[in-house]
Design a protein around this motif. Sequence first.
Motif, short mmCIF file in Angstrom:
data_model
loop_
_atom_site.label_atom_id
_atom_site.label_comp_id
_atom_site.label_asym_id
_atom_site.label_seq_id
_atom_site.Cartn_x
_atom_site.Cartn_y
_atom_site.Cartn_z
N ILE A 207 0.65 -1.24 0.00
CA ILE A 207 0.15 -0.03 0.04
C ILE A 207 1.20 1.49 -0.21
N PRO A 208 0.67 2.19 -1.07
CA PRO A 208 1.59 3.54 -1.04
C PRO A 208 1.02 4.32 0.23
N THR A 209 2.20 4.63 1.08
CA THR A 209 1.87 5.24 2.22
C THR A 209 2.89 6.52 2.36
N ASN A 210 2.26 7.52 2.92
CA ASN A 210 2.98 8.77 3.23
C ASN A 210 3.37 8.91 4.78
N ALA A 211 4.41 9.24 5.15
CA ALA A 211 4.67 9.68 6.25
C ALA A 211 5.07 11.38 6.44
N TYR A 212 4.31 11.76 7.30
CA TYR A 212 4.84 13.34 7.50
C TYR A 212 5.16 13.45 8.87
N ARG A 213 5.77 14.80 9.10
CA ARG A 213 6.47 15.25 10.27
C ARG A 213 5.67 16.33 10.70
N GLY A 214 5.43 16.51 12.08
CA GLY A 214 4.92 17.81 12.54
C GLY A 214 5.32 17.83 13.96
N VAL A 215 4.82 18.85 14.56
CA VAL A 215 5.48 19.24 16.21
C VAL A 215 3.87 19.53 16.82
N VAL A 216 3.67 18.77 17.78
CA VAL A 216 2.34 18.83 18.60
C VAL A 216 2.62 19.06 20.09
N SER A 217 2.46 20.31 20.50
CA SER A 217 2.52 20.51 22.31
C SER A 217 4.24 20.20 22.20
N GLY A 218 5.02 20.49 21.23
CA GLY A 218 6.50 20.57 21.43
C GLY A 218 7.02 19.32 21.09
N ILE A 219 6.44 18.28 20.85
CA ILE A 219 6.68 16.94 20.47
C ILE A 219 6.70 16.62 19.01
N PRO A 220 7.95 16.06 18.57
CA PRO A 220 7.77 15.71 17.14
C PRO A 220 6.71 14.41 16.87
N VAL A 221 6.28 14.58 15.96
CA VAL A 221 5.15 13.42 15.71
C VAL A 221 5.25 13.02 14.06
N ILE A 222 5.13 11.59 13.93
CA ILE A 222 5.08 11.19 12.52
C ILE A 222 3.93 10.60 12.30
N PHE A 223 3.09 11.11 11.24
CA PHE A 223 1.89 10.77 10.94
C PHE A 223 2.02 9.65 9.66
N ILE A 224 1.40 8.83 10.10
CA ILE A 224 1.46 7.43 8.93
C ILE A 224 -0.07 7.70 8.26
N GLU A 225 -0.03 7.79 6.80
CA GLU A 225 -1.25 8.05 6.16
C GLU A 225 -1.16 6.88 4.94
N PRO A 226 -1.99 5.80 4.99
CA PRO A 226 -2.02 5.11 3.83
C PRO A 226 -2.93 5.53 2.71
N SER A 227 -2.74 4.92 1.65
CA SER A 227 -3.55 5.49 0.50
C SER A 227 -5.02 4.77 0.35
N ASN A 228 -5.24 3.70 1.33
CA ASN A 228 -6.30 3.15 1.43
C ASN A 228 -7.44 3.72 2.13
N GLU A 229 -8.54 3.08 2.64
CA GLU A 229 -9.80 3.47 3.23
C GLU A 229 -9.42 3.74 4.73
N PHE A 230 -8.33 3.11 5.16
CA PHE A 230 -7.82 3.28 6.53
C PHE A 230 -7.74 4.50 7.26
N PHE A 231 -8.48 4.79 8.49
CA PHE A 231 -8.27 5.99 9.26
C PHE A 231 -9.07 6.93 8.74
N LYS A 232 -10.05 6.72 7.73
CA LYS A 232 -11.04 7.98 7.20
C LYS A 232 -12.25 7.79 7.94
N GLY A 233 -12.65 9.02 8.31
CA GLY A 233 -14.03 9.14 9.20
C GLY A 233 -13.72 10.49 9.97
N GLN A 234 -14.96 10.62 10.63
CA GLN A 234 -15.06 11.97 11.29
C GLN A 234 -14.81 11.86 12.79
N GLN A 235 -14.08 10.77 13.47
CA GLN A 235 -13.78 10.62 14.62
C GLN A 235 -12.80 9.39 14.68
#
Length: 652
Positions: A207-235
Amino acid sequence: MDVTHEGSSTMIFIDKISNTRMIMENALAGKFFKPCFHLNLKKSLVLQKKKGIGTSYKFCYPSKLKIHPPVSHTLNLSNLEVGGVEIQETSYEGLVSDQEIVWPSPDDEIPFWKRDFPSWNVNPEVPNESSVKDSDLMHIIHVTAEMAPIAKVGGLGDVVTGLARASLSRGHTVDIVLPFYECIQKQQINDLALISTYNSYHDGNWIPTNAYRGVVSGIPVIFIEPSNEFFKGQQVYGGSYNELEAYLFFSRACLEWMQVTGTQPDIIHVHEWQIGALPLLYWDMYRYLSLKKPRIVLTIHNMEHYGECRQEQLSKCGLDGSMYATAEKAVDDRTIGHNPERLSLLKGGIVYSNAVVTVSPTYLKETLCSGWLASTLMMHCDKYFGILNGIDTAMWNPATDVFLPAKFHAQKIEGKKLCKYYIQRGLGLAAKSITSSNHVPDATVKIPLVVCITRLVPQKGLHLITHALKHVEELGGQMIVLGKAPDGRVEGEFKHLADLVTSLRNCISIEEYNHNQGPSIRILLMYSEELSHMLYAAADMVLVPSMYEPCGLSQIIGMRYGSVPVVRKTGGLADTVFDMDDQSNPEIANGFVFEGIDEGSLNWALDRAFSYYRDKPVEWNGIVKKVIEIDNSWNNTAGKYIELYNSVRGRS
């Protein structure tokens, strides 16, 4: 009075008269506690629908319906002292920045907790309050399904963020790896950027997957985003995809990202059943590739959730599920002999991790003695530890909290009374009055206010929460419940109660309303981070009547804000709250504790708390200041985790 619906929220208004108690008892009969009598509403009450916007009802009482007089628990407002001082019309000028408080009202078009506030990231920098700097530094990666505030459902998110910030403040390198849920508000992430694109395996496909880096509350965070339907939704939870398979994918995708980027942390700290497959994947797959250095620590935040998994589901992440269907590995002991037997991701995580932690010493003892995982934990007890959770005292700080109308601390407590009156006004617990500047009516703030902030699930003691509504009202106090019910049946019962008491109130005259000091109960079927801060600051007491509680953060946060805890003695509640009437340990006494699961035991604790509040104002003031000053910060707890990390880390 109307029930106010706002999204998923419902506000319940209960008047302090015996009629309400009777309706409540009937509404709850056979639901959450045993009533002392039954009332047939169909025969005794006639509902007449009124015309107008929305739906409201009027209660008409048949002549044979007997109304009992109110129980006499009168609060002596003329003589009551709060905080050891008899309060007059007190001014607290200067505690609310440089402006006067704008008092809210239930009639406001925008609820007061939805007004514009400064960003939640009130202190984005890592706190420097820890004087401890470790010399033997590590790289720690937390892999988790939740993180506060951007993906918070319960205490798990708070714990991950708090522990990460505390470890950073001690000098360690820390990252959090989190699914990039569609519901995450990207504006809460600083410096968000795509850092890598790679493929990760799932069910025969890469599955093609993106990894993003950002900072939340002073902490480095890696966000894993697959290109399929996983983790889609309003909660965070409850999407249309298969959650278990999504977290199996995520567990492998995290390791795959480390592999393709050459990231070699000292510790991979996984949390809960959602990440339970990662230790299996690491030791049986990625350890044989290029990931040689990391060691695995698993924290179990709640043993109730075990990650039931079929063999073929586990196989979708690239492992042979049948290889784990043994009692020594990951078979769910409850299904042995069944067809088919099932696996438990949580059990597999316990077996395959280098160390396993649960979130309080008492919960550790309880889980070794009972529960279906007890035998597995006993088998691995040499690597099983109980470390009490802390709270992030930079995020939970009544002296700096941006959500509070007034700030306070142990040496200058007056702002807490302003916070209390602000909530009373905003939720209609105080009659509207002409209040100039930052003055508050003494009669209102002297009424004891109990707050319960919780998920409305059986673990939290639903029958005791609903009983507390009735008993607090009988005692002449006020009570606010804030929480969501994931079970539709439970939410339906609370909404049913809302409809009954709201309908009852429509029959009460203005004279009766004023005579009885106004309504006394609010239930908000929702969750609001902003409102939770305000409620902790406003409360005189915080109620946590859990059937079991691995750690519990509500009582710890409540104490930080000067709310005296009333708790059932179990798990982490037993490790953090000690009874005021226990003469054996008066120096650590900080709340009111009961042991039984019955209403009488709860009554005993509430009665004693109300008695202290009314009759021992000097002692009560001392308790409030004492609980604010208790150090439940992560600075203490993080050191124990660092010791554990050092004990298992691989040395290159």
